[in-house]
Design an enzyme around this catalytic site. Structure first.
Site, mmCIF file in Angstrom:
data_model
loop_
_atom_site.group_PDB
_atom_site.id
_atom_site.type_symbol
_atom_site.label_atom_id
_atom_site.label_comp_id
_atom_site.label_asym_id
_atom_site.label_seq_id
_atom_site.Cartn_x
_atom_site.Cartn_y
_atom_site.Cartn_z
ATOM 1 N N LYS A 54 0.863 -1.184 0.000
ATOM 2 C CA LYS A 54 0.000 0.000 0.000
ATOM 3 C C LYS A 54 0.898 1.232 0.000
ATOM 4 O O LYS A 54 1.568 1.524 0.985
ATOM 5 C CB LYS A 54 -0.907 0.051 1.233
ATOM 6 C CG LYS A 54 -2.020 1.078 1.013
ATOM 7 C CD LYS A 54 -2.669 1.545 2.297
ATOM 8 C CE LYS A 54 -1.933 2.659 2.963
ATOM 9 N NZ LYS A 54 -1.834 3.908 2.195
ATOM 10 N N GLY A 100 7.471 4.979 7.650
ATOM 11 C CA GLY A 100 6.596 6.129 7.848
ATOM 12 C C GLY A 100 6.874 6.753 9.201
ATOM 13 O O GLY A 100 7.965 6.594 9.766
ATOM 14 N N SER A 101 5.882 7.417 9.733
ATOM 15 C CA SER A 101 6.108 8.167 10.971
ATOM 16 C C SER A 101 6.135 7.243 12.192
ATOM 17 O O SER A 101 5.590 6.127 12.171
ATOM 18 C CB SER A 101 5.000 9.206 11.138
ATOM 19 O OG SER A 101 3.764 8.552 11.272
ATOM 20 N N THR A 102 6.724 7.740 13.254
ATOM 21 C CA THR A 102 6.837 6.956 14.488
ATOM 22 C C THR A 102 5.450 6.679 15.067
ATOM 23 O O THR A 102 5.175 5.580 15.559
ATOM 24 C CB THR A 102 7.722 7.722 15.499
ATOM 25 O OG1 THR A 102 9.044 7.760 14.955
ATOM 26 C CG2 THR A 102 7.761 7.046 16.855
ATOM 27 N N ARG A 103 4.557 7.645 14.954
ATOM 28 C CA ARG A 103 3.208 7.455 15.513
ATOM 29 C C ARG A 103 2.476 6.330 14.765
ATOM 30 O O ARG A 103 1.880 5.451 15.388
ATOM 31 C CB ARG A 103 2.431 8.761 15.369
ATOM 32 C CG ARG A 103 1.040 8.679 15.976
ATOM 33 C CD ARG A 103 0.153 9.699 15.334
ATOM 34 N NE ARG A 103 0.545 11.033 15.743
ATOM 35 C CZ ARG A 103 -0.293 11.896 16.303
ATOM 36 N NH1 ARG A 103 -1.533 11.560 16.500
ATOM 37 N NH2 ARG A 103 0.105 13.083 16.645
ATOM 38 N N GLY A 146 3.912 3.964 13.088
ATOM 39 C CA GLY A 146 4.651 2.739 13.385
ATOM 40 C C GLY A 146 4.151 2.082 14.662
ATOM 41 O O GLY A 146 3.997 0.855 14.737
ATOM 42 N N GLU A 171 10.581 1.330 9.860
ATOM 43 C CA GLU A 171 11.553 2.396 9.544
ATOM 44 C C GLU A 171 10.842 3.713 9.800
ATOM 45 O O GLU A 171 9.970 4.114 9.027
ATOM 46 C CB GLU A 171 11.996 2.297 8.074
ATOM 47 C CG GLU A 171 12.657 0.986 7.704
ATOM 48 C CD GLU A 171 14.016 0.785 8.358
ATOM 49 O OE1 GLU A 171 14.624 1.782 8.792
ATOM 50 O OE2 GLU A 171 14.451 -0.370 8.449
ATOM 51 N N CYS A 228 13.855 11.131 5.821
ATOM 52 C CA CYS A 228 13.891 10.646 7.206
ATOM 53 C C CYS A 228 15.214 10.960 7.879
ATOM 54 O O CYS A 228 15.245 11.315 9.050
ATOM 55 C CB CYS A 228 13.617 9.148 7.244
ATOM 56 S SG CYS A 228 14.712 8.210 6.171
ATOM 57 N N GLU A 258 10.281 16.295 14.868
ATOM 58 C CA GLU A 258 10.628 16.062 13.465
ATOM 59 C C GLU A 258 9.748 16.995 12.636
ATOM 60 O O GLU A 258 8.518 16.872 12.658
ATOM 61 C CB GLU A 258 10.367 14.604 13.068
ATOM 62 C CG GLU A 258 10.789 14.341 11.637
ATOM 63 C CD GLU A 258 10.425 12.945 11.136
ATOM 64 O OE1 GLU A 258 9.274 12.516 11.326
ATOM 65 O OE2 GLU A 258 11.294 12.302 10.514
#
Ligand code: NAD
Length: 496
Positions: free
Chosen positions: A187, A240-243, A245, A263, A298, A397
């Site tokens: 996706k 993608g973003s930490t949130r 993830g 990642e 990133c 970030e």
């Protein structure tokens, strides 16, 4: 690569399942989402939004292809041959793939054709070469036994990619997964849906069996979540973003304790000592890292830490390099400063810079929207001084061309400032002192440390991945290939 007219690019929309385009949803009717060009905000196409039934159809298709197409069972050397052909087709398709990438993302056409497409192709070749070279192991056992580990693909890998380098980020997931014999359902970001569809078409042309590489379109919270939770998904790989993830890790745990590669985000420091060789080169590296893709990278080196005494001179050189950049549409051949992906993201950058200034920071350069000549959201390369570790622009970030400047006197101070409480993706150290460089290599809590350079090379053998909340596991390298395999232990009693 020449400039092109964005209205002349043919767009094929849809999902790509079982080797062909699939237009809409199964049950929910035609839920669609409009897609805008970052360079000028013009809506140029729409995508169907996958619902649960569509996700199920894609994953089941991939599972059947994994079981019955012969992909997982063929001689690994034959799989490698097909993947090398895939890479050749990708490279030859650079004019089309490059235009699709530039049109819908923040990648300027010259870079999309000159770097993103060849890098994608070369990554495929790199992983093709693993297919017949890494397998299991025979263990040291007593003479009466044979013990071994057998490497086996997971089955169907669920891959979710971000918008900042749509082709390259997707290829880091797809290439090792396919080389290891898996099927994939990918996706892409709903903001950059089209270039990877072309990739899937080329895979089929190269001989990858229909159903082995599928693409579904949709937003993260519905399509992405359904994909991650599908019971037939053997492993999830996400960038993608930490949130997001964290949400994906939760979904993986709740839906079958699936293994996951994450990642995630970063807030990487660049540490410059007064003895750093060739200050002009250092300035170029630092300016290049924060302005490449308009800071929407990133590993962008967004926190500049400079030994006191050198700070003003370095800042001045960086400011001059900022001024040389030319904002413009991604379809203009001379664009060197990319647009921001969307208007809300540009507003977010503006707000963080504004609040950091209100809290006492000094604006050295930039800090404004700029005219990219095409009504897109462009933001000027920005340098903020007089910040502290608590400043919002130092902590968060930003994902834009915003660099913060802090100074230090001693090595200990530099190392303490360099460690971010949450992130640990990458770091750069610029010094002529080898011992000091190695002390930082050892001391920094980061998944990658660059010394007297900043940014990746084409050495695919060097893996990338984060410490702390910047992620789990690696893309690239042998590690990413092995992460697409599971290892079965076998012990055989040989006694008569
Ligand atoms: P994002 O997390 O918003 O979205 C990434 C993908 O996840 C998209 O395809 C999105 O649709 C999907 N998604 C969103 N919510 C989901 C959910 N609940 N379940 C499943 N899927 C979901 O990130 P983005 O804005 O596209 O990308 C920027 C971020 O990516 C930055 O934080 C950047 O640092 C990070 N990034 C990291 C690397 C790396 O290698 N570490 C590389 C590139 C980008």
């Amino acid at each position: 690569m020449n400039s092109f007219n964005p209205n002349d690019v043919a767009i094929r929309s849809g999902h790509f399942i079982g080797g062909e385009y699939v237009d809409g949803n199964e049950r929910d009717g035609a839920h669609r989402m409009e897609v805008a060009r970052p360079s000028d905000g013009v809506i140029y196409a729409s995508i169907p939004l996958a619902d649960a039934a569509l996700v199920d159809r894609a994953v089941e298709n991939a599972w059947q292809a994994f079981r019955h197409s012969g992909w997982a069972r063929m001689a690994p050397r034959d799989r490698a041959k097909i993947l090398r052909r895939f890479a050749d087709l990708v490279e030859a398709d650079a004019p089309t793939l490059g235009r699709l990438e530039a049109l819908g993302s923040t990648r300027p056409i010259a870079q999309a054709v000159g770097w993103d497409v060849p890098f994608t192709a070369e990554g495929m070749r790199f992983y093709a070469e693993f297919a017949d070279k890494l397998g299991g192991e025979v263990a040291a056992t007593d003479h009466d036994h044979l013990g071994m580990t057998i490497a086996e693909p997971y089955g169907v890998i669920g891959a979710i990619a971000p918008w900042n380098f749509p082709l390259v980020m997707a290829s880091w997931k797809i290439a090792p997964a396919l080389a290891a014999g898996n099927a994939v359902v990918l996706k892409p970001s709903e903001m950059t849906p089209f270039s990877v569809l072309r990739l899937a078409e080329l895979a089929v042309q190269a001989g990858v069996p229909a159903g082995i590489f599928n693409v579904i379109q949709g937003d993260g919270r519905v399509a992405g979540d359904q994909l991650v939770r599908h019971p037939r998904i053997g492993k999830v790989t996400f960038t993608g973003s930490t949130r997001t993830g964290a949400a994906i890790m939760t979904a993986c745990a709740q839906s079958g304790t699936k293994p996951v590669t994450l990642e995630l985000g970063g807030k990487s420091p660049q540490i410059v000592f007064a003895d750093a060789p060739r200050l002009d080169d250092v300035a170029r590296r630092i300016a290049g890292s924060i302005t490449g893709n308009a800071g929407q990278v990133c590993v962008t080196g967004s926190r500049l830490l400079v030994q006191r005494g050198l700070a003003d001179e370095l800042a001045e050189r960086i400011g001059k390099l900022f001024a040389e950049l030319k904002p413009g549409a991604t379809w203009a051949a001379d664009t060197t400063l990319s647009p921001i992906i969307s208007a809300p993201q540009a507003a977010r950058i503006e707000a963080i810079v504004g609040r950091t200034l209100e809290a006492g920071a000094t604006l050295r350069y930039g800090g404004t929207r700029v005219d990219g000549g095409a009504h897109g959201a462009f933001y000027s390369p920005t340098l903020l001084a007089d910040v502290t570790p608590h400043s919002e622009a130092v902590r968060e970030e930003i994902f834009g061309p915003v660099l913060t400047l802090q100074t230090f006197d001693t090595e200990e101070e530099a190392l303490a400032l360099a460690q971010h409480p949450d992130y640990g993706l990458a770091a750069g150290v610029h010094t002529a002192d080898l011992g000091r460089a190695l002390r930082f290599v050892r001391g920094l809590e980061a998944g990658t440390v660059w010394v007297n350079r900043y940014g990746r090379s084409a050495d695919f053998m060097i893996p990338t991945g984060g410490y702390k909340r910047s992620g789990i596991g690696k893309d690239l390298g042998r590690q990413a290939y092995e992460a697409n395999l599971r290892f079965k232990s076998v012990l055989i009693d040989l006694r008569p």
